[in-house]
Design an enzyme around this catalytic site. Sequence first.
Site, PDB file in Angstrom:
ATOM      1  N   THR A  53       0.820  -1.208   0.000  1.00 36.85           N
ATOM      2  CA  THR A  53       0.000   0.000   0.000  1.00 36.85           C
ATOM      3  C   THR A  53       0.853   1.257   0.000  1.00 36.85           C
ATOM      4  O   THR A  53       1.967   1.274   0.552  1.00 36.85           O
ATOM      5  CB  THR A  53      -0.910   0.016   1.247  1.00 36.85           C
ATOM      6  OG1 THR A  53      -1.512   1.307   1.388  1.00 36.85           O
ATOM      7  CG2 THR A  53      -0.120  -0.274   2.510  1.00 36.85           C
ATOM      8  N   GLU A  86       0.339   3.675   1.803  1.00 34.64           N
ATOM      9  CA  GLU A  86       0.454   4.134   3.191  1.00 34.64           C
ATOM     10  C   GLU A  86       1.822   3.800   3.790  1.00 34.64           C
ATOM     11  O   GLU A  86       2.210   4.374   4.807  1.00 34.64           O
ATOM     12  CB  GLU A  86      -0.651   3.524   4.053  1.00 34.64           C
ATOM     13  CG  GLU A  86      -2.032   4.121   3.821  1.00 34.64           C
ATOM     14  CD  GLU A  86      -2.178   5.533   4.392  1.00 34.64           C
ATOM     15  OE1 GLU A  86      -1.445   5.867   5.343  1.00 34.64           O
ATOM     16  OE2 GLU A  86      -3.021   6.283   3.882  1.00 34.64           O
ATOM     17  N   TYR A  97      -1.105   0.463  10.760  1.00 30.93           N
ATOM     18  CA  TYR A  97      -1.448  -0.169   9.486  1.00 30.93           C
ATOM     19  C   TYR A  97      -0.252  -0.132   8.537  1.00 30.93           C
ATOM     20  O   TYR A  97       0.160  -1.154   7.971  1.00 30.93           O
ATOM     21  CB  TYR A  97      -2.639   0.552   8.864  1.00 30.93           C
ATOM     22  CG  TYR A  97      -2.956   0.128   7.445  1.00 30.93           C
ATOM     23  CD1 TYR A  97      -3.705  -1.012   7.183  1.00 30.93           C
ATOM     24  CD2 TYR A  97      -2.509   0.882   6.363  1.00 30.93           C
ATOM     25  CE1 TYR A  97      -3.999  -1.397   5.885  1.00 30.93           C
ATOM     26  CE2 TYR A  97      -2.795   0.507   5.060  1.00 30.93           C
ATOM     27  CZ  TYR A  97      -3.536  -0.634   4.827  1.00 30.93           C
ATOM     28  OH  TYR A  97      -3.809  -1.004   3.541  1.00 30.93           O
ATOM     29  N   LYS A 103       2.170  -3.247   7.142  1.00 38.16           N
ATOM     30  CA  LYS A 103       2.291  -3.483   5.708  1.00 38.16           C
ATOM     31  C   LYS A 103       3.752  -3.457   5.246  1.00 38.16           C
ATOM     32  O   LYS A 103       4.141  -4.209   4.353  1.00 38.16           O
ATOM     33  CB  LYS A 103       1.465  -2.453   4.933  1.00 38.16           C
ATOM     34  CG  LYS A 103      -0.029  -2.733   4.930  1.00 38.16           C
ATOM     35  CD  LYS A 103      -0.373  -3.944   4.079  1.00 38.16           C
ATOM     36  CE  LYS A 103      -1.860  -4.080   3.824  1.00 38.16           C
ATOM     37  NZ  LYS A 103      -2.200  -5.171   2.900  1.00 38.16           N
TER      38      LYS A 103
END
Length: 364
Positions: free
Chosen positions: A138, A140, A162, A166
Site C-alpha cells: 500500500t 500508506e 497499518y 504493511k
Amino acid sequence: MDSKNLKKIAFITGVTGQDGSYLAELLLEKGYEVHGLVRRSSTFNRGRIEHLRQKNPSDKNKFELHYGDLLDFQSIDDLIASIRPNEIYNLAAQSHVAISFKTSEYTSQVNALGPLRILQSIVANGLNETCRFYQASTSEMFGKVMEIPQTEKTPFYPRSPYGIAKVSAHWTTINYRETLNVFACNGIMFNHESPRRGENFVSRKITLSLASILAGKQEKIFLGNLNARRDWGYAKEYVEGMWLTLQQPKPDDFVFSTGQQFCVRDFVQEAFGLCGFDIAWRGSGSSEVGFDKNTARILVEVNPSLYRPAEVDTLIGDSRKAQNILNWKPKTPFKKLVHLMVESDLKKVGLDPKKFLKDCKTNN
C-alpha cells in the site's frame, strides 16, 4: 517455472472485499478455478460476490469459498495443502488506517503475520516452484513521504500501525523471494476506489452521504482532514495489475497509481457538483465548512475526532515501471471515477441517477 503449463488455480484471501470481488471476476473470466477465503462471523458479508456464487460452476469456471482465518496458521495451511493453488493473492487485511491506531496488535497480527503464515505454508507444502504469491502492499507505507512522486525505490516512512504492518509484510515477501526461491511479489497500490468500496472509506463516505442527502435521509457529511492529497484510481483496473504481476517470467514489485493527485476537498466538490451543488468553503481547520453557494446550506463539516494521530499529507505514485514492464496503465480519469460512484450510490438509496446527475466530462 513455466506458468503456462500449470492448471490455473487461484486462492484469494479477502475475496469478499472490493479488490477480491473484482479479482475473482477477472480470474473466472480467464478460466481459472477460484478459491476464496472467508471468515466465520455473525453477519453475512458477501454482497460483492453473491452474483458469482449464483452462477452454475463448471470445470472451466469454478468458484468456491472456504472458511479460515489469517490469524490461524493451521486453517491456512490445511487449505493451501488441499487446494494446491498456482497463484495466491493475499488481499485480506485490517484495512482501516484510523482504526489501526486503536487495534495495533490485531492489525499487526493480520497485516504483518498473516502474509508470513501464507508464505510459510507455501514452503511447508513444497510449493516453492509451482505457486506464485501476490502481496497487497500500500502507498500508506510511504507515509511521511521522502520524495515526490513515490516509486518502487522510495524509502518507507509509515505513520500508522497499518502502514508499519504493511511494511513488515512487504519485506517478508521480498525475503521469501530472495532466500527461499518463492515467486513472491508486492503490488504497491495507491488509493483505488469503486462503487464496491467500503462505506467507511472517505471516497465512498462522500458519495453515499451525497446520495443520502438528496434522498432526505441525511443533513450533512462530517469529514476529517480535507487537505489530505491522494492518488485515486479505479479498483477494477488495479486488480488487472495484480494478475499481470504474477504472469511475468521473474518476480518483482510494482507501483500502481495514476500519477494524478486530488485532495479530499476536491473529491467533495466534484461529487456534489455532479448533482447540481456549487460547494464553497469558509473557515479553516476544524471550523471549516462547505456550503452550497446557491442556497447557503451547510453540507460539509469537519469533525476533529476523524483526524488521524499522525496524518499522511500527500501521496502520488509513479507507475512507469508497471506501464513499461506489465503494459498496465490506468484508464479511468478522476471525474469518471467519481461519476461512477455517485451514480451507483444514487441507485442504492432508491433515486434515479438521470434526474440528479449532470453530464460527466472525463478529461481528468
